[in-house]
Design a protein around this motif. Sequence first.
Motif, mmCIF file in Angstrom:
data_model
loop_
_atom_site.group_PDB
_atom_site.id
_atom_site.type_symbol
_atom_site.label_atom_id
_atom_site.label_comp_id
_atom_site.label_asym_id
_atom_site.label_seq_id
_atom_site.Cartn_x
_atom_site.Cartn_y
_atom_site.Cartn_z
ATOM 1 N N CYS A 131 3.859 2.690 13.006
ATOM 2 C CA CYS A 131 4.824 3.683 12.522
ATOM 3 C C CYS A 131 6.005 2.976 11.861
ATOM 4 O O CYS A 131 6.503 3.435 10.841
ATOM 5 C CB CYS A 131 5.284 4.589 13.651
ATOM 6 N N GLN A 132 6.418 1.844 12.423
ATOM 7 C CA GLN A 132 7.516 1.100 11.804
ATOM 8 C C GLN A 132 7.119 0.649 10.403
ATOM 9 O O GLN A 132 7.943 0.694 9.486
ATOM 10 C CB GLN A 132 7.911 -0.112 12.652
ATOM 11 N N ALA A 133 5.866 0.244 10.214
ATOM 12 C CA ALA A 133 5.397 -0.160 8.877
ATOM 13 C C ALA A 133 5.443 1.031 7.922
ATOM 14 O O ALA A 133 5.863 0.896 6.762
ATOM 15 C CB ALA A 133 3.988 -0.734 8.957
ATOM 16 N N ALA A 134 5.056 2.210 8.405
ATOM 17 C CA ALA A 134 5.126 3.420 7.575
ATOM 18 C C ALA A 134 6.580 3.769 7.276
ATOM 19 O O ALA A 134 6.918 4.193 6.160
ATOM 20 C CB ALA A 134 4.424 4.578 8.276
ATOM 21 N N ALA A 135 7.438 3.581 8.265
ATOM 22 C CA ALA A 135 8.874 3.859 8.081
ATOM 23 C C ALA A 135 9.455 2.934 7.017
ATOM 24 O O ALA A 135 10.196 3.379 6.127
ATOM 25 C CB ALA A 135 9.615 3.686 9.400
ATOM 26 N N ASP A 136 9.114 1.660 7.102
ATOM 27 C CA ASP A 136 9.612 0.697 6.121
ATOM 28 C C ASP A 136 9.119 1.037 4.719
ATOM 29 O O ASP A 136 9.882 0.969 3.746
ATOM 30 C CB ASP A 136 9.198 -0.724 6.500
ATOM 31 N N ALA A 137 7.851 1.425 4.611
ATOM 32 C CA ALA A 137 7.294 1.784 3.302
ATOM 33 C C ALA A 137 7.959 3.046 2.751
ATOM 34 O O ALA A 137 8.263 3.133 1.554
ATOM 35 C CB ALA A 137 5.783 1.988 3.403
ATOM 36 N N ALA A 138 8.205 4.025 3.624
ATOM 37 C CA ALA A 138 8.868 5.259 3.187
ATOM 38 C C ALA A 138 10.291 4.969 2.738
ATOM 39 O O ALA A 138 10.767 5.507 1.727
ATOM 40 C CB ALA A 138 8.855 6.300 4.306
ATOM 41 N N SER A 139 10.978 4.096 3.471
ATOM 42 C CA SER A 139 12.340 3.726 3.092
ATOM 43 C C SER A 139 12.352 2.989 1.758
ATOM 44 O O SER A 139 13.227 3.235 0.916
ATOM 45 C CB SER A 139 12.965 2.857 4.186
ATOM 46 N N ASP A 140 11.405 2.099 1.561
ATOM 47 C CA ASP A 140 11.312 1.372 0.286
ATOM 48 C C ASP A 140 11.030 2.329 -0.874
ATOM 49 O O ASP A 140 11.624 2.202 -1.944
ATOM 50 C CB ASP A 140 10.230 0.299 0.348
ATOM 51 N N ALA A 141 10.130 3.294 -0.647
ATOM 52 C CA ALA A 141 9.827 4.274 -1.693
ATOM 53 C C ALA A 141 11.048 5.140 -1.985
ATOM 54 O O ALA A 141 11.335 5.463 -3.145
ATOM 55 C CB ALA A 141 8.641 5.147 -1.276
ATOM 56 N N ILE A 148 3.939 5.846 -4.157
ATOM 57 C CA ILE A 148 3.619 6.743 -3.044
ATOM 58 C C ILE A 148 2.121 6.759 -2.772
ATOM 59 O O ILE A 148 1.688 6.673 -1.621
ATOM 60 C CB ILE A 148 4.131 8.174 -3.343
ATOM 61 N N SER A 149 1.325 6.855 -3.815
ATOM 62 C CA SER A 149 -0.131 6.924 -3.639
ATOM 63 C C SER A 149 -0.669 5.684 -2.942
ATOM 64 O O SER A 149 -1.519 5.780 -2.046
ATOM 65 C CB SER A 149 -0.820 7.107 -4.993
ATOM 66 N N ALA A 150 -0.179 4.523 -3.336
ATOM 67 C CA ALA A 150 -0.630 3.271 -2.714
ATOM 68 C C ALA A 150 -0.252 3.245 -1.230
ATOM 69 O O ALA A 150 -1.078 2.863 -0.377
ATOM 70 C CB ALA A 150 -0.039 2.078 -3.449
ATOM 71 N N ASP A 151 0.974 3.653 -0.926
ATOM 72 C CA ASP A 151 1.423 3.642 0.469
ATOM 73 C C ASP A 151 0.687 4.687 1.303
ATOM 74 O O ASP A 151 0.326 4.421 2.460
ATOM 75 C CB ASP A 151 2.934 3.880 0.543
ATOM 76 N N GLU A 152 0.481 5.852 0.747
ATOM 77 C CA GLU A 152 -0.242 6.901 1.480
ATOM 78 C C GLU A 152 -1.665 6.472 1.806
ATOM 79 O O GLU A 152 -2.167 6.756 2.891
ATOM 80 C CB GLU A 152 -0.292 8.193 0.654
ATOM 81 N N GLU A 153 -2.296 5.808 0.866
ATOM 82 C CA GLU A 153 -3.672 5.361 1.080
ATOM 83 C C GLU A 153 -3.744 4.379 2.251
ATOM 84 O O GLU A 153 -4.658 4.446 3.066
ATOM 85 C CB GLU A 153 -4.210 4.705 -0.194
ATOM 86 N N LYS A 154 -2.767 3.482 2.344
ATOM 87 C CA LYS A 154 -2.752 2.487 3.414
ATOM 88 C C LYS A 154 -2.245 3.035 4.741
ATOM 89 O O LYS A 154 -2.755 2.699 5.801
ATOM 90 C CB LYS A 154 -1.855 1.297 3.034
ATOM 91 N N LEU A 155 -1.210 3.896 4.672
ATOM 92 C CA LEU A 155 -0.479 4.263 5.882
ATOM 93 C C LEU A 155 -0.626 5.716 6.315
ATOM 94 O O LEU A 155 -0.183 6.086 7.399
ATOM 95 C CB LEU A 155 1.010 3.949 5.671
ATOM 96 N N GLY A 156 -1.180 6.541 5.477
ATOM 97 C CA GLY A 156 -1.317 7.955 5.809
ATOM 98 C C GLY A 156 -0.033 8.717 5.520
ATOM 99 O O GLY A 156 1.004 8.135 5.201
#
Length: 177
Positions: free
Chosen positions: A93-103, A66-74
């Motif tokens: 936003c799609q990139a953030a969505a994909d990262a959230a789904s992966d997490a 989560i920390s890594a994704d938040e740093e990159k994507l907010g």
Amino acid sequence: MMKRYMARAAASLSLVTAFCTGCSGSGVEGHAVRPSGSFASPSREPSASTKAQIAENVKSTLEERISADEEKLGSGVDSSCSPTSPQIFTSKCQAAADAASDAAGLALREIDGRAGFATLDSSARKIQAAVRTYTSLGCATGPTAADVRRACLTPAAVIAQGFSDLRDGANLGLAGK
């Protein structure tokens, strides 16, 4: 009458004796009589310290991601998926969505149906559902129809809050919730 009663009593006594002594073979109405030592032992719950260790492992694994994704994507209002963000209808936003789904997927694999992670499980599933909706509506492609844009707002808000909700779920997992 007395003979019938005695025959029933003898049959019952022989069944009880066979059951108690652990004889195998056929029993009443074709059901097998199992030896007394073959009964399954009751399943043991993990100890409190084991549960705490599992929860701590889940939290640390998830926190790293989560920390890594938040740093990159907010996250939250700083996310490109925030309903107030001008990037809500873009590939960012799609990139953030994909990262959230992966997490969320990582969280579900880590808890793997274990008890004590109800909030994390619920949050992860809600995020994955929001991402599916966001994607199926084509929200990242800059839809122009007002009804589609409005329909994108709710899943985007869930996605924007996703990392925070996963973190909260992992923290509550430490308390068995």
